[in-house]
Structures are given as C-alpha cells and as structure tokens.
Design a protein around this motif. Structure first.
Motif, mmCIF file in Angstrom:
data_model
loop_
_atom_site.group_PDB
_atom_site.id
_atom_site.type_symbol
_atom_site.label_atom_id
_atom_site.label_comp_id
_atom_site.label_asym_id
_atom_site.label_seq_id
_atom_site.Cartn_x
_atom_site.Cartn_y
_atom_site.Cartn_z
ATOM 1 N N SER B 1 49.107 91.341 15.348
ATOM 2 C CA SER B 1 49.153 90.955 16.749
ATOM 3 C C SER B 1 50.252 89.910 16.951
ATOM 4 O O SER B 1 50.709 89.280 15.999
ATOM 5 N N GLN B 2 50.649 89.781 18.208
ATOM 6 C CA GLN B 2 51.734 88.860 18.503
ATOM 7 C C GLN B 2 51.205 87.448 18.723
ATOM 8 O O GLN B 2 50.133 87.266 19.296
ATOM 9 N N THR B 3 51.967 86.473 18.256
ATOM 10 C CA THR B 3 51.619 85.076 18.501
ATOM 11 C C THR B 3 52.878 84.312 18.864
ATOM 12 O O THR B 3 53.989 84.721 18.513
ATOM 13 N N ILE B 4 52.681 83.229 19.571
ATOM 14 C CA ILE B 4 53.794 82.373 19.951
ATOM 15 C C ILE B 4 53.455 80.939 19.569
ATOM 16 O O ILE B 4 52.338 80.480 19.807
ATOM 17 N N HIS B 5 54.397 80.284 18.935
ATOM 18 C CA HIS B 5 54.201 78.913 18.502
ATOM 19 C C HIS B 5 55.233 78.029 19.182
ATOM 20 O O HIS B 5 56.419 78.381 19.241
ATOM 21 N N ASN B 32 61.904 89.316 25.359
ATOM 22 C CA ASN B 32 62.534 88.402 26.312
ATOM 23 C C ASN B 32 61.865 87.042 26.100
ATOM 24 O O ASN B 32 60.643 86.967 25.921
ATOM 25 N N LEU B 33 62.655 85.997 26.142
ATOM 26 C CA LEU B 33 62.118 84.656 25.923
ATOM 27 C C LEU B 33 62.435 83.762 27.111
ATOM 28 O O LEU B 33 63.475 83.896 27.748
ATOM 29 N N TYR B 34 61.531 82.817 27.393
ATOM 30 C CA TYR B 34 61.621 81.997 28.600
ATOM 31 C C TYR B 34 61.261 80.541 28.297
ATOM 32 O O TYR B 34 60.388 80.262 27.472
ATOM 33 N N TRP B 35 61.933 79.634 29.016
ATOM 34 C CA TRP B 35 61.498 78.235 29.086
ATOM 35 C C TRP B 35 61.208 77.907 30.547
ATOM 36 O O TRP B 35 62.043 78.117 31.420
ATOM 37 N N TYR B 36 60.000 77.404 30.802
ATOM 38 C CA TYR B 36 59.603 76.918 32.111
ATOM 39 C C TYR B 36 59.271 75.435 31.992
ATOM 40 O O TYR B 36 58.856 74.950 30.941
ATOM 41 N N GLY B 87 57.809 66.075 31.772
ATOM 42 C CA GLY B 87 57.059 67.216 32.293
ATOM 43 C C GLY B 87 56.411 68.005 31.168
ATOM 44 O O GLY B 87 56.454 67.613 30.005
ATOM 45 N N PHE B 88 55.824 69.108 31.558
ATOM 46 C CA PHE B 88 55.141 69.999 30.616
ATOM 47 C C PHE B 88 56.017 71.230 30.461
ATOM 48 O O PHE B 88 56.258 71.946 31.430
ATOM 49 N N TYR B 89 56.506 71.464 29.262
ATOM 50 C CA TYR B 89 57.444 72.548 29.006
ATOM 51 C C TYR B 89 56.695 73.710 28.342
ATOM 52 O O TYR B 89 55.990 73.534 27.355
ATOM 53 N N LEU B 90 56.907 74.874 28.909
ATOM 54 C CA LEU B 90 56.208 76.056 28.421
ATOM 55 C C LEU B 90 57.206 77.116 27.989
ATOM 56 O O LEU B 90 58.119 77.466 28.735
ATOM 57 N N CYS B 91 56.997 77.611 26.789
ATOM 58 C CA CYS B 91 57.768 78.735 26.282
ATOM 59 C C CYS B 91 56.937 79.994 26.488
ATOM 60 O O CYS B 91 55.695 79.947 26.430
ATOM 61 N N ALA B 92 57.578 81.098 26.747
ATOM 62 C CA ALA B 92 56.859 82.351 26.944
ATOM 63 C C ALA B 92 57.715 83.515 26.470
ATOM 64 O O ALA B 92 58.937 83.409 26.368
ATOM 65 N N TRP B 93 57.040 84.635 26.191
ATOM 66 C CA TRP B 93 57.767 85.847 25.826
ATOM 67 C C TRP B 93 57.174 87.042 26.560
ATOM 68 O O TRP B 93 56.043 87.008 27.027
ATOM 69 N N SER B 94 57.979 88.073 26.701
ATOM 70 C CA SER B 94 57.493 89.339 27.231
ATOM 71 C C SER B 94 58.220 90.461 26.517
ATOM 72 O O SER B 94 59.284 90.246 25.925
ATOM 73 N N ILE B 95 57.652 91.676 26.564
ATOM 74 C CA ILE B 95 58.402 92.802 26.025
ATOM 75 C C ILE B 95 59.559 93.076 26.969
ATOM 76 O O ILE B 95 59.525 92.702 28.147
ATOM 77 N N PHE B 105 53.515 85.993 27.899
ATOM 78 C CA PHE B 105 52.566 85.388 26.980
ATOM 79 C C PHE B 105 53.093 83.983 26.675
ATOM 80 O O PHE B 105 54.209 83.828 26.191
ATOM 81 N N PHE B 106 52.260 83.003 26.975
ATOM 82 C CA PHE B 106 52.708 81.621 26.928
ATOM 83 C C PHE B 106 52.269 80.913 25.659
ATOM 84 O O PHE B 106 51.199 81.178 25.110
#
Lengths: 114, 115
Positions: B1-5, B32-36, B87-95, B105-106
C-alpha cells in the motif's frame, strides 16, 4: 478559471441535527469536485468525490453531497451529526487548465453542541 | 500500500534562518506531488506541485522554493525565513492520470513557527 467558494467559515449544530456545509464552484465545464475533512493537527482525508457519474455522491462517515449544475453547488450533508464529526471541512476542485492543479476552498469549521 | 512520510513534524526557527521540509512517498510510481500551506484561520494555499522529476510549478511568488530530486521525494526550502512563513505545511500526492487523479493523499503535516 475554476474555483470553489465555501460559505460560512464556522458552522455549529446540535448533536443529532442535520449538517449542511455549502460549496459553490465556478467552472465553464463540469468539474471534478471533492470534499476533504481535517481533524486537529492532522493532514486531510478524502470524504467523497464527484467525477461526472452519479450526481448524488455518498462518502465515508455517513456524509453525502449532491452536484447541482443549475446552482453550481456541491453542498455536503449528513442527516444526523455526531460529536466525532467536529473538524474542518474543505471543498476542492481540479483545474482543467492544468489537470494536476487542485484548488481548495477556505474551509468550514464544524462544531457539534452536546 | 502507499504511504507518505513528511518531516519534521514540528519546527521552530528564527527569522532569517534556512528551511528544509522533506516528503517521501512509498508504494507508487510517478506520483503528482504537492506542497500546501495552511496559515492559522485560513484555508489551504497551493504552493508548489510537480508532475515529474525536476518539474516544479510555483503558484505563489515568495521566498520558498521546491525541488524534486527523485521520483518520490519532494523538498520545500527557504534560504531566509520570514515571520509570515509560519504555518502548517502539508505534503500530498495523487496518481497522475485516470479517474483517481485529483484524489490527494496527505502527510501528517509540519508545523513551522518562525520567531
């Protein structure tokens, strides 16, 4: 350009009451729309998504949302609020100009009164 | 399964100091990778997204930068932090394609306080 607007930064309901969180979108083409939930000091998790199939979308934890093209809305509802539903809820849209770009609304904090 | 650290989970830095937040994804290829960023009382602001190694799209002009040196690694950096970077920084990924695209997925987030 696509965008989403969430009306009401804070909504408070009694336990057992109907939950209604509002989201309106702006898009010239049918968008992909999402609702996410964020519990305190955590990342977000997907509640449900609309991808142009059924207009009534059912998600996790008893939430559902209805896509209404005539009203450009995608409001989130739950018939009976539970204390554990207290969280921040975000509506999001995927941008057609760049299919990898996902934009969030400003969020609505849901509080549940005992 | 996929995980994000994502790490570090909490960071307190003085104004003018550098920043490096790191995010890695496991169990998937070419995400795809994201920073919010989520500032207090505000929504999620998209800072950067990446559709491949070395490909970075910047959404907000500021003193932050992002890099993707490997397929599943995304780094947020600053040479000199400002108070407003707190602030609160969130990394996320998507297919990257198909109906699953757009479902994010955060990570658990990194809380940055600049003093």
């Amino acid at each position: 350009a696509q965008s989403v607007t969430q009306l009401g930064s804070h909504v408070s309901v009694s336990e057992g009451a109907l939950v209604l969180l509002r989201c309106n979108y702006s898009s010239s083409v049918p968008p992909y729309l999402f609702w996410y939930v964020q519990y305190p000091n955590q990342g977000l998790q997907l509640l449900l998504k609309y991808t142009s199939a059924a207009t009534l979308v059912k998600g996790i934890n008893g939430f559902e949302a209805e896509f209404k093209k005539s009203e450009t809305s995608f409001h989130l509802t739950k018939p009976s609020a539970h204390m554990s539903d207290a969280a921040e809820y975000f509506c999001a849209v995927i941008m057609y100009s760049s299919a990898s770009k996902i934009i969030f609304g400003s969020g609505t904090r849901l509080s549940i009164r005992p | 399964s996929q995980t994000i650290h994502q790490w570090p989970a909490t960071l307190v830095q003085p104004v003018g100091s550098p920043l490096s937040l790191e995010c890695t994804v496991e169990g998937t290829s070419n995400p795809n990778l994201y920073w919010y960023r989520q500032a207090a009382g505000r929504g999620l602001q998209l800072l950067f997204y990446s559709v491949g190694i070395g490909q970075i799209s910047s959404e907000v002009p500021q003193n932050l930068s992002a890099s993707r040196p490997q397929d599943r690694q995304f780094i947020l950096s600053s040479k000199k932090l400002l108070l407003s970077d707190s602030g609160f920084y969130l990394c996320a990924w998507s297919i990257s394609q198909g109906l699953g695209a757009g479902e994010l997925f955060f990570g658990e987030g990194s809380r940055l306080t600049v003093l």
